[in-house]
Design a protein around this motif. Structure first.
Motif, PDB file in Angstrom:
ATOM      1  N   LYS A  41       4.000   5.840  -5.614  1.00  0.00           N
ATOM      2  CA  LYS A  41       3.882   5.966  -7.070  1.00  0.00           C
ATOM      3  C   LYS A  41       2.837   7.024  -7.446  1.00  0.00           C
ATOM      4  O   LYS A  41       3.057   7.832  -8.358  1.00  0.00           O
ATOM      5  N   VAL A  42       1.716   7.023  -6.725  1.00  0.00           N
ATOM      6  CA  VAL A  42       0.663   8.004  -7.002  1.00  0.00           C
ATOM      7  C   VAL A  42       1.181   9.417  -6.756  1.00  0.00           C
ATOM      8  O   VAL A  42       0.994  10.328  -7.581  1.00  0.00           O
ATOM      9  N   MET A  43       1.854   9.615  -5.629  1.00  0.00           N
ATOM     10  CA  MET A  43       2.334  10.950  -5.297  1.00  0.00           C
ATOM     11  C   MET A  43       3.503  11.363  -6.193  1.00  0.00           C
ATOM     12  O   MET A  43       3.658  12.553  -6.486  1.00  0.00           O
ATOM     13  N   SER A  44       4.287  10.417  -6.647  1.00  0.00           N
ATOM     14  CA  SER A  44       5.365  10.742  -7.587  1.00  0.00           C
ATOM     15  C   SER A  44       4.796  11.303  -8.879  1.00  0.00           C
ATOM     16  O   SER A  44       5.351  12.243  -9.461  1.00  0.00           O
ATOM     17  N   ARG A  45       3.681  10.738  -9.317  1.00  0.00           N
ATOM     18  CA  ARG A  45       3.042  11.260 -10.535  1.00  0.00           C
ATOM     19  C   ARG A  45       2.518  12.675 -10.312  1.00  0.00           C
ATOM     20  O   ARG A  45       2.571  13.520 -11.217  1.00  0.00           O
ATOM     21  N   ARG A  46       2.016  12.949  -9.120  1.00  0.00           N
ATOM     22  CA  ARG A  46       1.531  14.298  -8.825  1.00  0.00           C
ATOM     23  C   ARG A  46       2.703  15.287  -8.793  1.00  0.00           C
ATOM     24  O   ARG A  46       2.563  16.432  -9.240  1.00  0.00           O
ATOM     25  N   LEU A  96      11.058  14.269  -0.214  1.00  0.00           N
ATOM     26  CA  LEU A  96      10.934  13.289   0.859  1.00  0.00           C
ATOM     27  C   LEU A  96       9.458  13.044   1.144  1.00  0.00           C
ATOM     28  O   LEU A  96       8.712  13.982   1.461  1.00  0.00           O
ATOM     29  N   LEU A  97       9.031  11.799   1.013  1.00  0.00           N
ATOM     30  CA  LEU A  97       7.651  11.426   1.277  1.00  0.00           C
ATOM     31  C   LEU A  97       7.584  10.669   2.601  1.00  0.00           C
ATOM     32  O   LEU A  97       8.227   9.628   2.761  1.00  0.00           O
ATOM     33  N   SER A  98       6.831  11.200   3.554  1.00  0.00           N
ATOM     34  CA  SER A  98       6.575  10.512   4.816  1.00  0.00           C
ATOM     35  C   SER A  98       5.219   9.840   4.699  1.00  0.00           C
ATOM     36  O   SER A  98       4.199  10.512   4.487  1.00  0.00           O
ATOM     37  N   VAL A 134       0.068  10.823   3.310  1.00  0.00           N
ATOM     38  CA  VAL A 134       1.384  11.157   2.764  1.00  0.00           C
ATOM     39  C   VAL A 134       1.651  12.647   2.934  1.00  0.00           C
ATOM     40  O   VAL A 134       0.797  13.476   2.630  1.00  0.00           O
ATOM     41  N   GLN A 135       2.818  12.961   3.436  1.00  0.00           N
ATOM     42  CA  GLN A 135       3.260  14.349   3.519  1.00  0.00           C
ATOM     43  C   GLN A 135       4.521  14.472   2.674  1.00  0.00           C
ATOM     44  O   GLN A 135       5.447  13.663   2.788  1.00  0.00           O
ATOM     45  N   ILE A 136       4.568  15.480   1.803  1.00  0.00           N
ATOM     46  CA  ILE A 136       5.678  15.638   0.858  1.00  0.00           C
ATOM     47  C   ILE A 136       6.493  16.880   1.219  1.00  0.00           C
ATOM     48  O   ILE A 136       5.928  17.966   1.409  1.00  0.00           O
ATOM     49  N   ALA A 159       0.835  -1.203   0.000  1.00  0.00           N
ATOM     50  CA  ALA A 159       0.000   0.000   0.000  1.00  0.00           C
ATOM     51  C   ALA A 159       0.871   1.255   0.000  1.00  0.00           C
ATOM     52  O   ALA A 159       0.575   2.238  -0.703  1.00  0.00           O
ATOM     53  N   ALA A 160       1.962   1.223   0.774  1.00  0.00           N
ATOM     54  CA  ALA A 160       2.873   2.370   0.814  1.00  0.00           C
ATOM     55  C   ALA A 160       3.517   2.602  -0.550  1.00  0.00           C
ATOM     56  O   ALA A 160       3.645   3.744  -1.007  1.00  0.00           O
ATOM     57  N   GLU A 161       3.921   1.533  -1.210  1.00  0.00           N
ATOM     58  CA  GLU A 161       4.568   1.660  -2.512  1.00  0.00           C
ATOM     59  C   GLU A 161       3.606   2.224  -3.552  1.00  0.00           C
ATOM     60  O   GLU A 161       3.994   3.040  -4.387  1.00  0.00           O
TER      61      GLU A 161
END
Length: 299
Positions: A55-60, A268-270, A93-95, A49-51
């Protein structure tokens, strides 16, 4: 006959007890193995689920093409978390945009030997702040790719003569103590100014005033604090925006053009993953913009 019968009965009882004990032990072993397998499977599901969330947030992040990155953008707001529902899990997720410190691996030119002129003042100033000015040249000799001693440096058998993947590698130098590297309660360490994870340019929208202030002798801490205050209201998008900061030495913008930027190439994604039963696991991922993928993963 009676003695023989008694002996046989005792033997049977001992055998039965042994079998019962073995069966019980096997049952406990099987149960423990089953629980361990279930625990591993749960860990894999959490990680999966984390991975997916990363991936979703990387696309954003890749879709954010406004030319600047900073905490005033909703995607990077430190007080907000993006919430995702992924299967049975809730993921928050916090970026945080990186490039907030000087990248130690960006100090040298492509030859791997020569200190970039734009960073000479910054590198010397950092070690002056740490009270260890002689280490400026010795650390460069430690990480550069040749075995020739620089003026004021030191070439020794402990030198790795390559770029580093983590600041902790500098602990191989006897002069670099935990206090020098990570700081103490009374003073910051090298890690407050440099990182092994950053890109070639420092993002002026996220760098701490103390980091900005070491870049050049004409850039004071007062100037750097003015930049930090200004960017909260007016994100800095280009050199003209930097020159517009009240009190900023305008000529310095051109001088620092090769080492100052306005967006980040690493983030950095927490990541916090929880399930309906209240179980929680936390992860940290450093990702690179542009589809380069995960640079570092911690859990």
């Amino acid at each position: 006959m009676r003695r023989s019968s008694g002996f046989i009965l005792v033997s049977v009882m001992l055998a039965a007890a042994t079998l019962l004990t073995a069966a019980t032990a096997f049952a406990w072993f099987a149960r423990a193995q089953s629980m361990a397998e279930a625990s591993r499977e749960r860990i894999y599901r959490f990680r999966g689920a984390a991975e997916i969330a990363v991936k979703v947030m990387s696309r954003r992040i890749d879709a954010d093409s406004n030319g600047w990155d900073g905490p005033t953008e909703k995607l990077y707001d430190p007080y907000e978390h993006v919430k995702l529902e992924i299967g049975e899990f809730t993921v928050e997720v916090q970026i945080r945009p990186l490039n907030d410190k000087i990248a130690i691996n960006a100090l040298l030119l492509p030859d791997g030997v020569t200190l970039r002129s734009e960073y000479e003042a910054a590198w010397e100033n950092i070690w002056e702040e740490l009270g260890q000015p002689r280490l400026a040249r010795e650390v460069i000799d430690f990480i550069d790719s040749d075995t020739d001693q620089k003026l004021g440096g030191a070439e020794r058998d402990i030198n790795i003569n390559r770029m580093i993947s983590d600041l902790s590698e500098l602990r191989a130098m006897p002069e670099i103590t935990d206090g020098v590297l990570w700081g103490t309660e009374d003073a910051p360490g090298l890690a407050a100014y440099v990182t092994a994870d950053g890109g070639e340019k420092l993002n002026v929208n996220v760098a701490a005033p103390e980091v900005l202030a070491v870049l050049d002798d004409t850039l004071t801490l007062s100037h750097a604090r003015s930049i930090a205050a200004y960017r909260l209201v007016n994100p800095i998008r280009d050199m003209d925006g930097l020159r517009a900061v009240p009190g900023f030495p305008a000529a310095l913008a051109t001088k620092l053009a090769n080492i100052i930027g306005f967006e980040s190439d690493r983030f950095l994604l927490s990541v916090r993953v929880s399930d309906e039963a209240g179980n929680v696991r936390n992860y940290r991922a450093t990702v690179e913009r542009g589809g380069a993928g995960v640079y570092r993963w911690e859990e």
